[in-house]
Scaffold this active site. Sequence first.
Site, mmCIF file in Angstrom:
data_model
loop_
_atom_site.group_PDB
_atom_site.id
_atom_site.type_symbol
_atom_site.label_atom_id
_atom_site.label_comp_id
_atom_site.label_asym_id
_atom_site.label_seq_id
_atom_site.Cartn_x
_atom_site.Cartn_y
_atom_site.Cartn_z
ATOM 1 N N LYS A 50 3.938 11.394 -11.436
ATOM 2 C CA LYS A 50 3.118 10.553 -12.315
ATOM 3 C C LYS A 50 3.843 9.230 -12.500
ATOM 4 C CE LYS A 50 0.697 13.832 -15.309
ATOM 5 N NZ LYS A 50 0.604 14.324 -16.694
ATOM 6 N N ASN A 80 1.746 19.574 -21.649
ATOM 7 C CA ASN A 80 1.370 18.738 -22.792
ATOM 8 C C ASN A 80 1.522 19.462 -24.125
ATOM 9 O OD1 ASN A 80 0.683 16.574 -21.129
ATOM 10 N ND2 ASN A 80 -1.396 17.347 -20.816
ATOM 11 N N HIS A 85 1.474 12.485 -29.492
ATOM 12 C CA HIS A 85 1.020 11.136 -29.097
ATOM 13 C C HIS A 85 0.373 10.415 -30.275
ATOM 14 C CE1 HIS A 85 0.842 11.723 -24.428
ATOM 15 N NE2 HIS A 85 2.031 11.351 -24.854
ATOM 16 N N LYS A 118 9.101 22.954 -13.799
ATOM 17 C CA LYS A 118 8.163 21.846 -13.538
ATOM 18 C C LYS A 118 7.741 21.827 -12.071
ATOM 19 C CE LYS A 118 6.654 17.274 -14.361
ATOM 20 N NZ LYS A 118 6.704 16.051 -15.123
ATOM 21 N N ARG A 137 -1.010 22.299 -15.073
ATOM 22 C CA ARG A 137 -0.085 21.197 -15.424
ATOM 23 C C ARG A 137 -0.295 20.726 -16.862
ATOM 24 N NH1 ARG A 137 2.029 16.193 -11.577
ATOM 25 N NH2 ARG A 137 3.372 15.275 -13.157
ATOM 26 N N HIS A 169 9.689 9.173 -28.279
ATOM 27 C CA HIS A 169 8.711 10.103 -27.681
ATOM 28 C C HIS A 169 9.111 11.568 -27.919
ATOM 29 C CE1 HIS A 169 5.826 11.732 -24.807
ATOM 30 N NE2 HIS A 169 6.822 12.378 -24.222
ATOM 31 N N GLU A 196 11.991 18.107 -24.849
ATOM 32 C CA GLU A 196 11.261 18.483 -23.620
ATOM 33 C C GLU A 196 11.930 19.686 -22.939
ATOM 34 O OE1 GLU A 196 8.391 17.062 -22.904
ATOM 35 O OE2 GLU A 196 8.436 14.945 -23.501
ATOM 36 N N HIS A 215 1.880 17.538 -27.317
ATOM 37 C CA HIS A 215 1.633 16.123 -27.016
ATOM 38 C C HIS A 215 0.387 15.561 -27.708
ATOM 39 C CE1 HIS A 215 4.865 16.644 -24.207
ATOM 40 N NE2 HIS A 215 4.741 15.440 -23.704
ATOM 41 N N GLU A 233 -3.085 17.764 -12.234
ATOM 42 C CA GLU A 233 -3.370 18.150 -13.626
ATOM 43 C C GLU A 233 -4.837 18.495 -13.870
ATOM 44 O OE1 GLU A 233 -1.056 16.149 -16.868
ATOM 45 O OE2 GLU A 233 -2.987 16.111 -17.872
ATOM 46 N N ARG A 237 0.816 -1.238 0.000
ATOM 47 C CA ARG A 237 0.000 0.000 0.000
ATOM 48 C C ARG A 237 0.836 1.268 0.000
ATOM 49 N NH1 ARG A 237 -3.019 -3.107 3.645
ATOM 50 N NH2 ARG A 237 -4.809 -4.034 2.610
HETATM 51 P P1 NAD Z 1 13.786 5.053 -21.525
HETATM 52 O O1 NAD Z 1 13.624 4.997 -20.068
HETATM 53 O O2 NAD Z 1 13.270 3.904 -22.334
HETATM 54 O O3 NAD Z 1 15.329 5.255 -21.866
HETATM 55 C C1 NAD Z 1 15.715 5.314 -23.233
HETATM 56 C C2 NAD Z 1 16.842 4.320 -23.539
HETATM 57 O O4 NAD Z 1 18.047 4.827 -23.003
HETATM 58 C C3 NAD Z 1 16.642 2.929 -22.945
HETATM 59 O O5 NAD Z 1 17.117 1.981 -23.867
HETATM 60 C C4 NAD Z 1 17.568 2.945 -21.718
HETATM 61 O O6 NAD Z 1 18.066 1.666 -21.389
HETATM 62 C C5 NAD Z 1 18.670 3.830 -22.192
HETATM 63 N N1 NAD Z 1 19.369 4.564 -21.127
HETATM 64 C C6 NAD Z 1 18.816 5.248 -20.108
HETATM 65 N N2 NAD Z 1 19.744 5.902 -19.431
HETATM 66 C C7 NAD Z 1 20.931 5.625 -20.006
HETATM 67 C C8 NAD Z 1 22.255 6.033 -19.761
HETATM 68 N N3 NAD Z 1 22.560 6.914 -18.810
HETATM 69 N N4 NAD Z 1 23.234 5.507 -20.544
HETATM 70 C C9 NAD Z 1 22.938 4.652 -21.548
HETATM 71 N N5 NAD Z 1 21.698 4.263 -21.859
HETATM 72 C C10 NAD Z 1 20.697 4.743 -21.091
HETATM 73 O O7 NAD Z 1 13.112 6.354 -22.172
HETATM 74 P P2 NAD Z 1 12.939 7.866 -21.682
HETATM 75 O O8 NAD Z 1 12.932 8.653 -22.923
HETATM 76 O O9 NAD Z 1 13.829 8.232 -20.580
HETATM 77 O O10 NAD Z 1 11.458 7.843 -21.074
HETATM 78 C C11 NAD Z 1 10.321 7.617 -21.870
HETATM 79 C C12 NAD Z 1 9.179 7.209 -20.958
HETATM 80 O O11 NAD Z 1 8.938 8.260 -20.037
HETATM 81 C C13 NAD Z 1 7.880 6.959 -21.690
HETATM 82 O O12 NAD Z 1 7.325 5.734 -21.242
HETATM 83 C C14 NAD Z 1 6.993 8.114 -21.263
HETATM 84 O O13 NAD Z 1 5.633 7.767 -21.221
HETATM 85 C C15 NAD Z 1 7.539 8.406 -19.893
HETATM 86 N N6 NAD Z 1 7.283 9.778 -19.424
HETATM 87 C C16 NAD Z 1 6.753 9.924 -18.174
HETATM 88 C C17 NAD Z 1 6.530 11.194 -17.669
HETATM 89 C C18 NAD Z 1 6.018 11.354 -16.270
HETATM 90 O O14 NAD Z 1 5.711 12.497 -15.872
HETATM 91 N N7 NAD Z 1 5.921 10.300 -15.486
HETATM 92 C C19 NAD Z 1 6.835 12.323 -18.428
HETATM 93 C C20 NAD Z 1 7.395 12.143 -19.707
HETATM 94 C C21 NAD Z 1 7.597 10.857 -20.201
HETATM 95 N N1 GLY Z 2 5.070 15.158 -18.375
HETATM 96 C C1 GLY Z 2 3.833 15.758 -18.066
HETATM 97 C C2 GLY Z 2 3.559 15.872 -16.604
HETATM 98 O O1 GLY Z 2 4.342 15.488 -15.770
HETATM 99 O O2 GLY Z 2 2.523 16.346 -16.261
#
Ligand code: NAD
Ligand code: GLY
Length: 375
Positions: free
Chosen positions: A150, A251, A258, A233, A247, A272, A192, A254, A243, A128
């Site tokens: 998030k 987007n 998306h 942020k 917030r 992305h 971003e 986006h 949001e 939990r």
């Molecule tokens: P990711 O986590 O898949 O990382 C991208 C690639 O880089 C992967 O292959 C990973 O293994 C590699 N990698 C990561 N760090 C590394 C490093 N230091 N050295 C070498 N390789 C490395 O992708 P991302 O772009 O970081 O994140 C995308 C995700 O984030 C999506 O699922 C998206 O929905 C999510 N997201 C979430 C929020 C939120 O607010 N929670 C906001 C934006 C995006």
């Molecule tokens: N990446 C969008 C948010 O955190 O709201």
Amino acid sequence: MRDFAPAITRVPVDLAGRSYDIAIGRGLLQELGPRLRDLRPGAAAAVITDAQVARHHLAAAVASLEAAGIRHVGITVPAGEGSKSFARFEQACDAVLAARIGRSDVIVALGGGVIGDLAGFVAAVVRRGLDFIQVPTTLLAQVDSSVGGKTGINSPRGKNLIGAFHQPILVLADTGLLDTLPEREFRAGYAEVAKYGLINDARFFAWLEEHWQEVFSGGPAREQAIAVCCRSKAAIVARDERETGDRQLLNLGHTFGHALEAAAGFSERLLHGEAIAIGMVLAFAFSARLGLADPGDTERVRRHLAAVGLPTAVAQIPGDLPGVDGLMELIAQDKKVKRDKLTFILTRGIGASFIAPDVDPAEVRAFLAETVAKG
Ligand code: NAD
Ligand code: GLY
């Protein structure tokens, strides 16, 4: 209280009883153990990471925990978006329980946005709710996904549809970890970064136009840019954690982005951040078409994103894409549809984005027909 190295930037996220710090600086991973011990004395740690990040950075994380005398377990999932799945979530939860991680222990998310979202969701629900620390290792995660709470996984029906708001107790952004990030991933994360300028900070966008090469090469400008994004942020999240208002500005780009990501199958064809780069140019061009913004601003945004090597037009996406009807279908599936009107983040210019809750889908269709046809 311990003293930490002075080159660290601290950005507070002010959420009353759930406030936390974002620490930004080169070499910070070695502080993981001492900081965890200071925040939660006596806690054990489960480090959730992916196979690629583990190869580069797990040993250093473990060394820091060991030096601080912290019991730890490592849980490694495959790299990539596929790990934001029910199957990996179940495995990770089971591994946490098998390692006897209890209510007063801590989950550490060591990775990009995929790991932050997955590990954060594990932390939100196991027993939990457990505390968790974000150690973001991609540019995207350091400026966006690790901050704000998030968390979640994907459903076969769509991205991020299962999740929870669960704030970390610390974000430890070691900018040196980005040195091992593939350049394409760094560039995608940069979209971003630019977004924060385009939302509400024209001076930051102008600064990026001048200093982006230093951000890429890893000098102090990188830390500076990450700190500006995190401050922006943090302020937005403090105003609107769930949001319901401001917030949504995050987007920008986006809704188009998306739809394009989905059209490209959430694959290597279009990362992305690349989708967001095209989406932001489209959001500016659409705003100009509606008479809200100067077309010169669209060109300025396009020029900057193209200069860093990001795609800026639909025609640059490799392979076939659906036509206008298919793209409209994907946009309509997005969560930003209310009573047949679309919510878009539109703009009056660079640094002047706003929430437009009543965009007529016919206007979007006409714009896409022109844009996609032009390529
Ligand atoms: P990711 O986590 O898949 O990382 C991208 C690639 O880089 C992967 O292959 C990973 O293994 C590699 N990698 C990561 N760090 C590394 C490093 N230091 N050295 C070498 N390789 C490395 O992708 P991302 O772009 O970081 O994140 C995308 C995700 O984030 C999506 O699922 C998206 O929905 C999510 N997201 C979430 C929020 C939120 O607010 N929670 C906001 C934006 C995006
Ligand atoms: N990446 C969008 C948010 O955190 O709201």
